[in-house]
Motif scaffolding. Structure first.
Motif, PDB file in Angstrom:
ATOM      1  N   TYR A 197      34.508  47.655  19.913  1.00 38.82           N
ATOM      2  CA  TYR A 197      35.440  48.398  20.762  1.00 38.82           C
ATOM      3  C   TYR A 197      36.043  47.445  21.786  1.00 38.82           C
ATOM      4  CZ  TYR A 197      32.254  48.487  24.808  1.00 38.82           C
ATOM      5  OH  TYR A 197      31.466  48.145  25.879  1.00 38.82           O
ATOM      6  N   SER A 198      37.180  47.845  22.346  1.00 37.98           N
ATOM      7  CA  SER A 198      37.874  47.004  23.312  1.00 37.98           C
ATOM      8  C   SER A 198      38.630  47.862  24.314  1.00 37.98           C
ATOM      9  CB  SER A 198      38.863  46.071  22.609  1.00 37.98           C
ATOM     10  OG  SER A 198      39.663  45.380  23.554  1.00 37.98           O
ATOM     11  N   ALA A 199      38.594  47.449  25.578  1.00 36.37           N
ATOM     12  CA  ALA A 199      39.315  48.155  26.643  1.00 36.37           C
ATOM     13  C   ALA A 199      40.819  47.947  26.548  1.00 36.37           C
ATOM     14  CB  ALA A 199      38.812  47.696  28.005  1.00 36.37           C
ATOM     15  N   THR A 200      41.267  47.025  25.693  1.00 39.57           N
ATOM     16  CA  THR A 200      42.704  46.786  25.531  1.00 39.57           C
ATOM     17  C   THR A 200      43.385  47.886  24.726  1.00 39.57           C
ATOM     18  OG1 THR A 200      42.442  45.509  23.486  1.00 39.57           O
ATOM     19  CG2 THR A 200      42.295  44.304  25.577  1.00 39.57           C
ATOM     20  N   GLY A 201      42.591  48.749  24.089  1.00 39.95           N
ATOM     21  CA  GLY A 201      43.164  49.809  23.263  1.00 39.95           C
ATOM     22  C   GLY A 201      43.178  49.488  21.792  1.00 39.95           C
ATOM     23  N   LYS A 202      42.936  48.213  21.434  1.00 33.86           N
ATOM     24  CA  LYS A 202      42.851  47.784  20.041  1.00 33.86           C
ATOM     25  C   LYS A 202      41.621  46.898  19.898  1.00 33.86           C
ATOM     26  CE  LYS A 202      47.836  47.844  19.077  1.00 33.86           C
ATOM     27  NZ  LYS A 202      48.987  47.059  18.583  1.00 33.86           N
TER      28      LYS A 202
END
Length: 424
Positions: free
Chosen positions: A398-403
């Motif tokens: 998972y990533s906080a960047t949205g991707k």
């Protein structure tokens, strides 16, 4: 970079499969039981209250390494191979902690000994960290072991959950393999020697039953995660909410207990990634989603939990495609359910790209490999990646960047309890 090189891989796990249509019957089948104390579930506000109302011999939530039964005078204690883990199954009225067994030395002993006459029931919530087919040995859940007079709940190396009540006699159920690792499930088994009835329930539903019966008069110590009678069967993963009864629960009792586990309560939300909002957009779901990375529990917004649920549903479907069709399935097949006749593979309950306003979804498949992404359409939402190169192996990031891709944070422990976006 190819579509199948974005996420790291793990070691493959050997898995078996079972389809819901293979169950012997539904919970509507009448199973004879002895008379037992009434449980007024409609008046209960949480799971613990519902369990206590059924008057078990012993009830051990296992939110610490030692403690007292919630009913009666018995106690339990763990050795050094058991730690306190969190988050647990997110059960209403629970502290959301659980007993975490190391799989090599960990066990819990209780002072409950015998107490079981002509009938009995055992309950445990379990979360396997590794498939028994990979550990190479039987994995013990709970019971009173005695040579020739068993009362044992355990997973076998074929990944079946089995209930043994006498020498050589048992009933069994094979859960869908994609749902076993890092996911919480409620197991309940019942024995009635007067009516020669054995029953096994999985997540509140009838999974197996027969007229094998078993011996009456169990006399051994009740243990959890290991049996000293049949050595080497150490459990690896989490166990909580264990109970023992001296009568056979009815199917309606089990259904009510499972329903009570998701009842709304402040205790159920404490320490859990799921909040008080049970739905988002068009999705009527109360499923709980909990994940951990290397730093511990990760708090997810409800919108992020919905994205995770869609990818988890794709994971279930793709694993079953791998096992049944010896290939992966396309997104079109997962949406329409247009599989070969007789394959009995699940399909997606909703089209995520039409119904989820917060994410866009992609699924790429080929041969035995597949990869699925949930990319955020809005700011401040995590993105997720599920990827598998072989049967039974999924890496999740998972990533906080949205991707999310293979360089992003890897999710280790993960669990989902309740309904699924994969359906028959």
């Amino acid at each position: 970079m190819s579509a199948f090189n974005r996420c790291k891989t793990e070691r493959p796990l050997k898995m078996l499969i079972h389809r819901p249509w293979m169950l012997a019957a539904s919970a509507a089948i009448a199973v004879a039981t002895l008379a037992h104390p009434p449980a007024i579930f409609a008046q209960q506000t949480d799971f613990a209250s519902a369990v206590i109302a059924t008057k078990p011999l012993g009830y051990y939530p296992l939110d610490a390494t030692s403690g007292k039964s919630q009913v009666g005078a018995t106690t339990y204690s763990a050795n050094s191979g058991v730690a306190v883990g969190s988050p647990g199954a997110g059960i209403a009225g629970s502290s959301n902690s659980f007993a975490k067994f190391d799989g090599t030395t960990g066990y819990i002993l209780t002072t409950q000994k015998g107490g079981v006459g002509a009938s009995a029931s055992i309950m445990a919530w379990v979360n396997l960290a590794e498939l028994p087919s990979k550990t190479g040995h039987l994995v013990y859940v709970a019971g009173e072991s005695e040579v020739g007079n068993d009362l044992d709940v355990q997973f076998d190396t074929d990944n079946q959950i089995k209930f043994w009540t006498a020498a050589g006699g048992h009933i069994s159920y094979t859960p869908p393999p994609a749902t076993l690792i890092n996911q919480w499930h409620m197991i309940v088994v019942t024995l009635d020697t007067a009516t020669h009835t054995r029953v096994l329930y999985w997540d509140g539903k009838l999974a197996a039953h027969d007229t094998g019966g078993g011996e009456s008069g169990k006399k051994s110590v009740f243990t959890i995660g290991y049996t000293p009678t049949f050595t080497g069967r150490f459990f690896k993963g989490g166990i909580e909410q264990v109970a023992l009864w001296d009568y056979a629960l009815k199917a309606s009792d089990v259904t009510a207990l499972y329903a009570a586990s998701s009842a709304t309560s402040s205790a159920a939300s404490a320490g859990s990634s799921i909040g008080s909002v049970s739905t988002t957009g068009p999705f009527a779901t109360k499923a709980t989603v909990e994940i951990e990375d290397a730093n511990g529990p990760v708090k997810l917004k409800r919108e992020e939990q919905i994205a995770y649920m869609f990818l988890s549903a794709i994971e279930v479907i793709e694993h079953n495609c791998q096992l049944t069709l010896q290939r992966t399935c396309t997104m079109a097949e997962m949406l329409s359910g247009s599989y070969p006749s007789g394959s009995h593979i699940e399909h997606l309950k909703f089209d995520p790209n039409k119904t989820d306003p917060n994410y866009s979804y992609t699924a790429v498949s080929g041969g035995m490999a597949w990869e699925a992404h949930a990319n955020a359409k809005k700011p401040n939402l995590d993105g997720f990646c599920f990827m598998s190169r072989t049967v039974g192996t999924t890496t999740v990031t998972y990533s906080a960047t949205g991707k999310a891709g293979w360089v992003d944070k890897e999710i280790g422990n993960r669990s989902m309890a309740g309904d699924s976006f994969a359906t028959q």
